[in-house]
Design a protein around this motif. Structure first.
Motif, PDB file in Angstrom:
ATOM      1  N   ALA A 146       0.881  -1.264   0.029  1.00 26.14           N
ATOM      2  CA  ALA A 146       0.119   0.032  -0.184  1.00 26.14           C
ATOM      3  C   ALA A 146       0.862   1.091   0.164  1.00 26.14           C
ATOM      4  N   VAL A 147       1.904   1.199   0.630  1.00 25.43           N
ATOM      5  CA  VAL A 147       2.808   2.316   0.712  1.00 25.43           C
ATOM      6  C   VAL A 147       3.510   2.709  -0.586  1.00 25.43           C
ATOM      7  N   CYS A 148       3.808   1.396  -1.240  1.00 28.43           N
ATOM      8  CA  CYS A 148       4.276   1.553  -2.534  1.00 28.43           C
ATOM      9  C   CYS A 148       3.447   2.289  -3.516  1.00 28.43           C
ATOM     10  N   VAL A 149       2.104   1.749  -3.509  1.00 29.38           N
ATOM     11  CA  VAL A 149       1.171   2.450  -4.353  1.00 29.38           C
ATOM     12  C   VAL A 149       0.985   4.025  -4.096  1.00 29.38           C
ATOM     13  N   PHE A 150       1.036   4.316  -2.944  1.00 29.07           N
ATOM     14  CA  PHE A 150       1.005   5.897  -2.406  1.00 29.07           C
ATOM     15  C   PHE A 150       2.420   6.616  -2.838  1.00 29.07           C
ATOM     16  N   LEU A 151       3.436   5.861  -3.111  1.00 29.74           N
ATOM     17  CA  LEU A 151       4.642   6.542  -3.385  1.00 29.74           C
ATOM     18  C   LEU A 151       4.412   6.840  -4.953  1.00 29.74           C
ATOM     19  N   GLY A 160      -1.984  17.907  -8.303  1.00 35.42           N
ATOM     20  CA  GLY A 160      -3.460  17.777  -8.149  1.00 35.42           C
ATOM     21  C   GLY A 160      -4.461  17.341  -9.257  1.00 35.42           C
ATOM     22  N   LYS A 161      -3.871  16.091  -9.677  1.00 38.45           N
ATOM     23  CA  LYS A 161      -4.710  15.161 -10.568  1.00 38.45           C
ATOM     24  C   LYS A 161      -5.805  14.179  -9.772  1.00 38.45           C
ATOM     25  N   TRP A 162      -6.533  14.725  -9.338  1.00 40.91           N
ATOM     26  CA  TRP A 162      -7.364  14.050  -8.188  1.00 40.91           C
ATOM     27  C   TRP A 162      -8.156  12.598  -8.451  1.00 40.91           C
ATOM     28  N   LEU A 163      -8.534  12.697  -9.783  1.00 43.14           N
ATOM     29  CA  LEU A 163      -9.159  11.328 -10.036  1.00 43.14           C
ATOM     30  C   LEU A 163      -8.481  10.171 -10.021  1.00 43.14           C
ATOM     31  N   LEU A 164      -7.094  10.442 -10.759  1.00 44.26           N
ATOM     32  CA  LEU A 164      -6.146   9.345 -10.807  1.00 44.26           C
ATOM     33  C   LEU A 164      -5.529   9.160  -9.522  1.00 44.26           C
ATOM     34  N   TYR A 165      -5.450  10.224  -8.481  1.00 41.52           N
ATOM     35  CA  TYR A 165      -4.772  10.147  -7.389  1.00 41.52           C
ATOM     36  C   TYR A 165      -5.727   9.022  -6.360  1.00 41.52           C
ATOM     37  N   TYR A 166      -7.121   9.459  -6.498  1.00 36.27           N
ATOM     38  CA  TYR A 166      -8.154   8.714  -5.932  1.00 36.27           C
ATOM     39  C   TYR A 166      -8.225   7.511  -6.165  1.00 36.27           C
ATOM     40  N   LEU A 167      -7.919   7.018  -7.482  1.00 32.17           N
ATOM     41  CA  LEU A 167      -7.956   5.731  -8.005  1.00 32.17           C
ATOM     42  C   LEU A 167      -6.757   4.811  -7.344  1.00 32.17           C
ATOM     43  N   CYS A 168      -5.544   5.495  -7.131  1.00 31.00           N
ATOM     44  CA  CYS A 168      -4.526   4.949  -6.640  1.00 31.00           C
ATOM     45  C   CYS A 168      -4.730   4.503  -5.103  1.00 31.00           C
ATOM     46  N   LEU A 174      -7.169  -1.456  -1.113  1.00 27.59           N
ATOM     47  CA  LEU A 174      -7.509  -2.956  -1.427  1.00 27.59           C
ATOM     48  C   LEU A 174      -6.219  -3.787  -1.047  1.00 27.59           C
ATOM     49  N   PHE A 175      -4.931  -3.152  -0.924  1.00 32.77           N
ATOM     50  CA  PHE A 175      -4.022  -3.958  -0.294  1.00 32.77           C
ATOM     51  C   PHE A 175      -3.891  -3.855   1.247  1.00 32.77           C
ATOM     52  N   HIS A 176      -4.284  -2.966   1.783  1.00 32.50           N
ATOM     53  CA  HIS A 176      -4.340  -2.782   3.221  1.00 32.50           C
ATOM     54  C   HIS A 176      -5.102  -1.774   3.869  1.00 32.50           C
ATOM     55  N   VAL A 177      -5.921  -1.939   4.872  1.00 30.65           N
ATOM     56  CA  VAL A 177      -6.910  -0.919   5.438  1.00 30.65           C
ATOM     57  C   VAL A 177      -6.633   0.395   5.792  1.00 30.65           C
ATOM     58  N   SER A 178      -4.855   0.297   6.202  1.00 35.42           N
ATOM     59  CA  SER A 178      -4.616   1.596   6.909  1.00 35.42           C
ATOM     60  C   SER A 178      -4.467   2.598   5.561  1.00 35.42           C
ATOM     61  N   ALA A 179      -4.593   2.213   4.357  1.00 39.30           N
ATOM     62  CA  ALA A 179      -4.371   3.337   3.488  1.00 39.30           C
ATOM     63  C   ALA A 179      -5.515   4.028   3.445  1.00 39.30           C
TER      64      ALA A 179
END
Length: 406
Positions: A146-151, A160-168, A174-179
């Motif tokens: 999940a951390v990798c996806v955030f990176l 500020g590309k929010w649609l793609l950011y929220y997709l990530c 979906l990898f870890h609830v802490s995200a």
């Protein structure tokens, strides 16, 4: 010795490339260090506490084509990790594949992120080795992904590309609830909130307040989680953490002070000088302001973690921002008592040595059990590999103790 080799190699590369400023061969050695770290964690044998739980789960995991809806509904693991694990299990039942794949994803992501955000790359790698490498590679598999996806999503947040950011953010969740924290991260950009996350006088007020609040709510935190738990698994995990050392605040005044030095004092000083230098050079851009805000958030989380230990997992998402500030602070001049101080390479090592010493003392040399007969480092030292498959006597005791506790 295997750990000493990589530390000495990185220290040497720090001197050559970060301090002396050489460029030739920089990428080659960066890739070489990355491959070494991938193999180090990918080929380990019976190392890490949570990793052993993942190993036991992997042995019972279904292959991809045998998964059904019940496998997702009854498991406390998030859906994408179940699929990820099952995919590896379909290829082989040997845990080394899962370890190697996770190690590859984590280190490639971290190295990519650091390479693109600091000129003092090898200095950042040294901080990564001491503060995050063991945890992300040998412990928290699901959260590490999940951390990798955030990176990967950081450029989207920055721009500020929010649609793609929220997709990530959804993928990370979906990898870890802490995200789930990533869904609320853009709130720090709101006009009423942003002042709290830009380094300044307000930071020096919010920080101590958070420390006090963290101690006040520590006693009731896990009862609150159980009260609002949406699932039985969530409530059970809260009870488990409450009964373990993660649910306690065992820090005395000295321990709390050390934690504050590690997670607040050093990061605040580094960010102050990095920000000041950028403002003087006309590089205080919108992109850096958002980087600064995440850095301040990481500092706040580090302070809160002093009282509420379990929140340390959220620190994993943002600590690389602090690492980058630390690396950028090194080898620069700074003012002290109205004089400009310029340190050489050994001078900067001496400045950072207390930080590394405190990390070693409070994490790796800390007691693993209540009696202190087992230390945390026993789960990682001496190194054991998949070829010899030897388990040290002290590690065997640590493994036995971890099974009893968790």
């Amino acid at each position: 010795m295997i750990y000493l080799i990589i530390i000495l190699a990185v220290l040497t590369l720090m001197y050559v490339y970060d301090y002396r400023g050489m460029e030739k061969g920089r990428l080659f050695f960066a890739v070489l260090i990355m491959l070494y770290l991938i193999c180090l964690s990918g080929l380990r044998y019976k190392m890490g506490t949570d990793a052993l739980n993942y190993e036991r789960h992997y042995a019972e995991a279904k292959v991809l084509f045998d998964l059904n809806g019940k496998d997702f509904s009854v498991s406390r693991y998030a859906p994408l990790y179940i699929i990820f694990e099952s995919l590896c299990r379909t290829i082989t039942s040997d845990i080394v594949l899962l370890q190697f794949v996770i190690s590859t994803v984590v280190n490639c992501s971290v190295f990519w992120f650091l390479w693109h955000h600091t000129k003092h790359f090898f200095s950042a790698i040294l901080f990564y080795l001491f503060f995050l490498y063991i945890m992300l590679n040998m412990e928290v598999y699901r959260e590490a992904l999940a951390v990798c996806v955030f990176l990967w999503s950081w450029p989207l947040f920055r721009d500020g590309k929010w649609l793609l950011y929220y997709l990530c953010a959804v993928i990370a969740f979906l990898f870890h609830v802490s995200a789930f924290v990533l869904f609320f991260l853009p709130l720090i950009l709101l006009p009423g909130m942003r002042k709290m996350f830009v380094l300044g006088k307000i930071t020096l007020i919010v920080g101590p307040l958070l420390l006090i609040v963290s101690f006040l709510i520590n006693k009731w935190l896990f009862n609150f989680i159980q009260l609002i738990a949406l699932t039985e698994n969530m409530a059970d995990r809260a009870a488990t953490y409450a009964d373990s050392n993660l649910g306690e605040n065992n820090l005395n005044v000295v321990g709390s002070s050390i934690a504050i030095i590690k997670y607040a004092i050093y990061p605040l000083i580094a960010l102050y000088y990095v920000k000041k230098k950028r403002m003087e050079c006309g590089q205080y851009t919108k992109a850096f302001v958002r980087f600064e805000m995440i850095s301040v958030l990481a500092i706040y989380l580090g302070i809160v973690n002093v009282g509420i230990t379990i929140l340390h997992r959220y620190h994993h998402y943002f600590y690389l921002f602090i690492i980058i500030n630390m690396a950028d602070w090194m080898y620069t001049s700074f003012k002290m008592r109205k004089k400009m101080i310029t340190l050489n390479y050994l001078g900067w090592i001496c400045v950072m040595l207390p930080l590394f010493g405190l990390q070693t003392m409070t994490v790796y040399l800390a007691n693993y059990n209540k009696s202190g007969s087992i230390k945390v480092y026993d789960m990682y030292y001496p190194y054991s590999n998949q070829f010899e498959k030897e388990i040290d006597t002290r590690r065997a005791k640590a493994i036995k103790y971890s099974k009893h506790v968790f």
